[in-house]
Design an enzyme around this catalytic site. Structure first.
Site, PDB file in Angstrom:
ATOM      1  N   MET A 194     -12.136 -12.330  50.286  1.00 21.65           N
ATOM      2  CA  MET A 194     -13.209 -12.872  49.425  1.00 21.65           C
ATOM      3  C   MET A 194     -13.345 -14.360  49.657  1.00 21.65           C
ATOM      4  O   MET A 194     -12.340 -15.066  49.838  1.00 21.65           O
ATOM      5  CB  MET A 194     -12.880 -12.608  47.958  1.00 21.65           C
ATOM      6  CG  MET A 194     -12.629 -11.143  47.653  1.00 21.65           C
ATOM      7  SD  MET A 194     -12.380 -10.892  45.889  1.00 21.65           S
ATOM      8  CE  MET A 194     -11.899  -9.170  45.863  1.00 21.65           C
TER       9      MET A 194
ATOM     10  N   MET B  54     -15.596  -9.466  52.328  1.00 18.48           N
ATOM     11  CA  MET B  54     -16.601  -9.822  51.304  1.00 18.48           C
ATOM     12  C   MET B  54     -16.907 -11.292  51.515  1.00 18.48           C
ATOM     13  O   MET B  54     -16.511 -12.159  50.716  1.00 18.48           O
ATOM     14  CB  MET B  54     -16.029  -9.542  49.905  1.00 18.48           C
ATOM     15  CG  MET B  54     -15.931  -8.054  49.594  1.00 18.48           C
ATOM     16  SD  MET B  54     -14.793  -7.674  48.232  1.00 18.48           S
ATOM     17  CE  MET B  54     -13.247  -7.578  49.124  1.00 18.48           C
TER      18      MET B  54
ATOM     19  N   ASP C  59     -14.052   2.555  47.177  1.00 18.59           N
ATOM     20  CA  ASP C  59     -13.258   1.382  46.785  1.00 18.59           C
ATOM     21  C   ASP C  59     -13.677   0.898  45.401  1.00 18.59           C
ATOM     22  O   ASP C  59     -14.813   0.472  45.207  1.00 18.59           O
ATOM     23  CB  ASP C  59     -13.503   0.281  47.830  1.00 18.59           C
ATOM     24  CG  ASP C  59     -12.651  -0.957  47.616  1.00 18.59           C
ATOM     25  OD1 ASP C  59     -11.827  -0.980  46.683  1.00 18.59           O
ATOM     26  OD2 ASP C  59     -12.819  -1.913  48.402  1.00 18.59           O
TER      27      ASP C  59
HETATM   28  C1  DX5 Z   1     -12.962  -5.204  44.897  1.00 22.49           C
HETATM   29  C2  DX5 Z   1     -12.023  -4.817  46.037  1.00 22.49           C
HETATM   30  C3  DX5 Z   1     -11.208  -3.606  45.794  1.00 22.49           C
HETATM   31  C4  DX5 Z   1     -10.278  -3.707  44.650  1.00 22.49           C
HETATM   32  C5  DX5 Z   1      -9.850  -2.351  44.225  1.00 22.49           C
HETATM   33  O1  DX5 Z   1     -13.820  -6.197  45.313  1.00 22.49           O
HETATM   34  O2  DX5 Z   1     -12.766  -4.578  47.211  1.00 22.49           O
HETATM   35  O3  DX5 Z   1     -10.479  -3.234  46.964  1.00 22.49           O
HETATM   36  O4  DX5 Z   1      -9.175  -4.490  44.950  1.00 22.49           O
HETATM   37  O5  DX5 Z   1      -9.023  -2.526  43.135  1.00 22.49           O
HETATM   38  P1  DX5 Z   1      -8.875  -1.460  41.992  1.00 22.49           P
HETATM   39  O6  DX5 Z   1      -8.351  -0.219  42.639  1.00 22.49           O
HETATM   40  O7  DX5 Z   1      -7.925  -2.105  41.061  1.00 22.49           O
HETATM   41  O8  DX5 Z   1     -10.239  -1.235  41.384  1.00 22.49           O
HETATM   42 ZN    ZN Z   2     -11.863  -3.591  49.099  1.00 24.25          ZN
END
Ligand code: DX5
Ligand code: ZN
Length: 250
Positions: free
Chosen positions: A40, A71, A182
C-alpha cells in the site's frame, strides 16, 4: 494425488511485523499455499505498508510462492523490483495503470504470474480484452487499504460471474486462470466463498488472529480447509471442478 479444493494465502498484513521471518515460516509449516503480500502506497489506498526490500527479506524463509498484491499508483516501476526481490505472482488494480495490457505483459516478462484486482465497485469487463494475459483474477471483498474489515456479501454474486467467465475462457481453449478472493474471509464464510467459485482465499486477521498455543497456525488453517472442502464437495459443476484442478501459478 488431486490438488486441494482451495488454496490458502495468509496475508502478512495482520502478522507481527517485528517477527516477520518467524511468521512466514509458521504459516508455511501450517500448510499455507502462498504468502499474500499487501503493498500500500498512501496514494492509491489510504495506508502505507511494505515494499520490495521486505519481500527480499522474507524470501529465504519460505519455499511457497509470494503473492504480491499491489495497491499502488503508478504500478510499472515496482514490477522489476518485486520480481528481483523474489515475488512469484504480481497483481494490480487496473484503475491504477495507464496501460493495463502493457503492465500485464511487463509482469510476465519478468517471469511472474500476472493478475488483475477488482475492487467491489470495479466491473469485471476490465478483463474482457486481456484474458490471454491473465494468470489470476483477484476479487476484493472489502475496499482495499485495511485488514480486518467485514466481507461484502455482493462479492458472492460477482465471484460466480467471474467463475463463469474464466470457465468459458478455458472451455474455448484458453489458459487456466486462478480466481482469488481477498478481504473478510473467515471460518464462517469460506464455505460459501469456495462454493461460489474461488480457487484461492486470502485470509489475514482470521489466520494471524488465531495462533495455536505453540505460536503456529495449524488449527485455524485446518479448520478453514475443512469448511472449504465440505462446501466444495456439494458443488458438482464439472466446469468449475476442472478449472480448480489447474495450476497456473507455481
Ligand atoms: C486489504 C488487503 C487484504 C487484507 C485481508 O486491502 O488487500 O489482503 O489484508 O485482511 P483480512 O483477511 O483481515 O480482511
Ligand atoms: Zn491483499
Amino acid at each position: 494425488m488431486p490438488a486441494p479444493a482451495v488454496r490458502l494465502a495468509p496475508s502478512i498484513l495482520s502478522a507481527d511485523f517485528a517477527r516477520l521471518g518467524d511468521e512466514v515460516r509458521a504459516i508455511e509449516a501450517a500448510g499455507a499455499d502462498f504468502v499474500h503480500f499487501d503493498v500500500m502506497d498512501n496514494h492509491y489506498v489510504p495506508n502505507l505498508t511494505i515494499g520490495p526490500l521486505v519481500c527480499e527479506a522474507i524470501r529465504p524463509h519460505v519455499q511457497i510462492p509470494i503473492d504480491v498484491h499491489l495497491m499502488v499508483e503508478p504500478v510499472d516501476a515496482l514490477i522489476p523490483l518485486f520480481a528481483k526481490a523474489g515475488a512469484n505472482c504480481i497483481t494490480f488494480h487496473p484503475e491504477a495503470s495507464r496501460h493495463v495490457d502493457r503492465t500485464l505483459q511487463l509482469i510476465r516478462s519478468h517471469g511472474c504470474k500476472a493478475g488483475l484486482v477488482f475492487n467491489p465497485a470495479t466491473p469485471l469487463a476490465w478483463m474482457d480484452h486481456v484474458m490471454d494475459k491473465l494468470d489470476m483474477v483477484l476479487l476484493m471483498s472489502v475496499n482495499p487499504g485495511f485488514g480486518g474489515q467485514a466481507f461484502i456479501p455482493a462479492t458472492l454474486h460477482k465471484l460466480r460471474e467471474a467463475r463463469h467467465r474464466i470457465d468459458a475462457h478455458i472451455a474455448t481453449g484458453g489458459q487456466p486462470i486462478w480466481l482469488e478472493v481477498d478481504g473478510g474471509v473467515k471460518l464462517d464464510n469460506i464455505g460459501q466463498i469456495v462454493q461460489a467459485g474461488a480457487d484461492i482465499c486470502v485470509a489475514g486477521s482470521a489466520v494471524f488472529g488465531a495462533p495455536d498455543a505453540g505460536g503456529g497456525y495449524h488449527g485455524v488453517m485446518h479448520a478453514m480447509r475443512q469448511a472449504a472442502a465440505a462446501a466444495d464437495s456439494t458443488d458438482f459443476q464439472p466446469s468449475s471442478l476442472t478449472s480448480r484442478r489447474t495450476t497456473p501459478c507455481h
